[in-house]
Write an enzyme that holds these catalytic residues in place. Sequence first.
Site, PDB file in Angstrom:
ATOM      1  N   ARG A 188     -17.712 -25.498  42.645  1.00  0.00           N
ATOM      2  CA  ARG A 188     -17.295 -24.218  42.068  1.00  0.00           C
ATOM      3  C   ARG A 188     -18.274 -23.613  41.564  1.00  0.00           C
ATOM      4  O   ARG A 188     -19.168 -24.436  40.669  1.00  0.00           O
ATOM      5  CB  ARG A 188     -16.224 -24.378  40.947  1.00  0.00           C
ATOM      6  CG  ARG A 188     -15.367 -23.045  40.290  1.00  0.00           C
ATOM      7  CD  ARG A 188     -14.349 -23.407  39.769  1.00  0.00           C
ATOM      8  NE  ARG A 188     -14.512 -24.260  38.373  1.00  0.00           N
ATOM      9  CZ  ARG A 188     -14.763 -23.439  37.194  1.00  0.00           C
ATOM     10  NH1 ARG A 188     -15.001 -22.201  37.310  1.00  0.00           N
ATOM     11  NH2 ARG A 188     -14.884 -24.286  36.155  1.00  0.00           N
ATOM     12  N   HIS A 238     -14.904 -32.023  53.712  1.00  0.00           N
ATOM     13  CA  HIS A 238     -15.594 -31.097  52.869  1.00  0.00           C
ATOM     14  C   HIS A 238     -15.894 -31.728  51.425  1.00  0.00           C
ATOM     15  O   HIS A 238     -15.176 -32.292  51.081  1.00  0.00           O
ATOM     16  CB  HIS A 238     -15.170 -29.792  53.132  1.00  0.00           C
ATOM     17  CG  HIS A 238     -13.909 -29.357  52.231  1.00  0.00           C
ATOM     18  ND1 HIS A 238     -12.809 -29.389  52.955  1.00  0.00           N
ATOM     19  CD2 HIS A 238     -13.533 -29.217  51.056  1.00  0.00           C
ATOM     20  CE1 HIS A 238     -11.743 -29.185  51.966  1.00  0.00           C
ATOM     21  NE2 HIS A 238     -12.311 -28.730  50.816  1.00  0.00           N
ATOM     22  N   HIS A 251     -25.024 -34.779  42.662  1.00  0.00           N
ATOM     23  CA  HIS A 251     -25.758 -34.173  43.662  1.00  0.00           C
ATOM     24  C   HIS A 251     -25.380 -34.108  45.112  1.00  0.00           C
ATOM     25  O   HIS A 251     -24.749 -35.044  45.383  1.00  0.00           O
ATOM     26  CB  HIS A 251     -27.273 -34.642  42.921  1.00  0.00           C
ATOM     27  CG  HIS A 251     -27.544 -35.908  43.892  1.00  0.00           C
ATOM     28  ND1 HIS A 251     -27.458 -37.100  42.991  1.00  0.00           N
ATOM     29  CD2 HIS A 251     -28.033 -36.396  45.161  1.00  0.00           C
ATOM     30  CE1 HIS A 251     -27.888 -38.277  43.620  1.00  0.00           C
ATOM     31  NE2 HIS A 251     -27.970 -37.693  44.891  1.00  0.00           N
ATOM     32  N   GLU A 306     -17.895 -26.642  50.708  1.00  0.00           N
ATOM     33  CA  GLU A 306     -16.915 -25.438  50.263  1.00  0.00           C
ATOM     34  C   GLU A 306     -17.574 -25.009  48.978  1.00  0.00           C
ATOM     35  O   GLU A 306     -17.536 -25.595  48.056  1.00  0.00           O
ATOM     36  CB  GLU A 306     -15.471 -25.795  50.113  1.00  0.00           C
ATOM     37  CG  GLU A 306     -14.659 -24.804  49.683  1.00  0.00           C
ATOM     38  CD  GLU A 306     -13.197 -25.412  49.294  1.00  0.00           C
ATOM     39  OE1 GLU A 306     -12.502 -24.635  48.866  1.00  0.00           O
ATOM     40  OE2 GLU A 306     -12.716 -26.557  50.067  1.00  0.00           O
ATOM     41  N   GLU A 331     -30.951 -33.294  46.121  1.00  0.00           N
ATOM     42  CA  GLU A 331     -31.651 -34.306  46.487  1.00  0.00           C
ATOM     43  C   GLU A 331     -32.429 -34.113  47.818  1.00  0.00           C
ATOM     44  O   GLU A 331     -31.480 -33.883  48.700  1.00  0.00           O
ATOM     45  CB  GLU A 331     -31.133 -35.682  46.309  1.00  0.00           C
ATOM     46  CG  GLU A 331     -32.232 -36.914  46.592  1.00  0.00           C
ATOM     47  CD  GLU A 331     -31.699 -38.252  46.203  1.00  0.00           C
ATOM     48  OE1 GLU A 331     -32.520 -39.153  46.477  1.00  0.00           O
ATOM     49  OE2 GLU A 331     -30.421 -38.378  46.244  1.00  0.00           O
TER      50      GLU A 331
END
Length: 129
Positions: A12, A8, A74, A56, A122
Amino acid sequence: MHVKKLLHTRLRVDDLERTVKFYTEILGLKLEARRESPRGAKLAFLRTPNSEELLEITYFPDSGPVKVQPDLMHLAFEVDDLAAFGKYLESKGIKFSDGPTVSQNTGSVFAFIDAPEGYEIELIQRAKV
């Protein structure tokens, strides 16, 4: 010895619900689980269709406000038809922040949108072979 696979990627955010809504309702990711970490962070795990890795999304106010600097990172997602996806995004009030651009190297077409907190997304339409 090497790692086995990517499990993952964590982002934040300042507003967990707004961000989960963006990824699920706009991009079509599926909410897999919600948890709370031992230190009290609120977590949401999202899955992209046809991918094993999870995204996450973490809300932890004790860390202060999120400030995403330009060009920090990104996420890239494949779409079947970038022009059609762009029209769909416009119907949701979202415009490309950059592109569409044709890659000189691959012939793929790509464009960017901004996710909550300023993370770049993207969108890539692979070249037809």
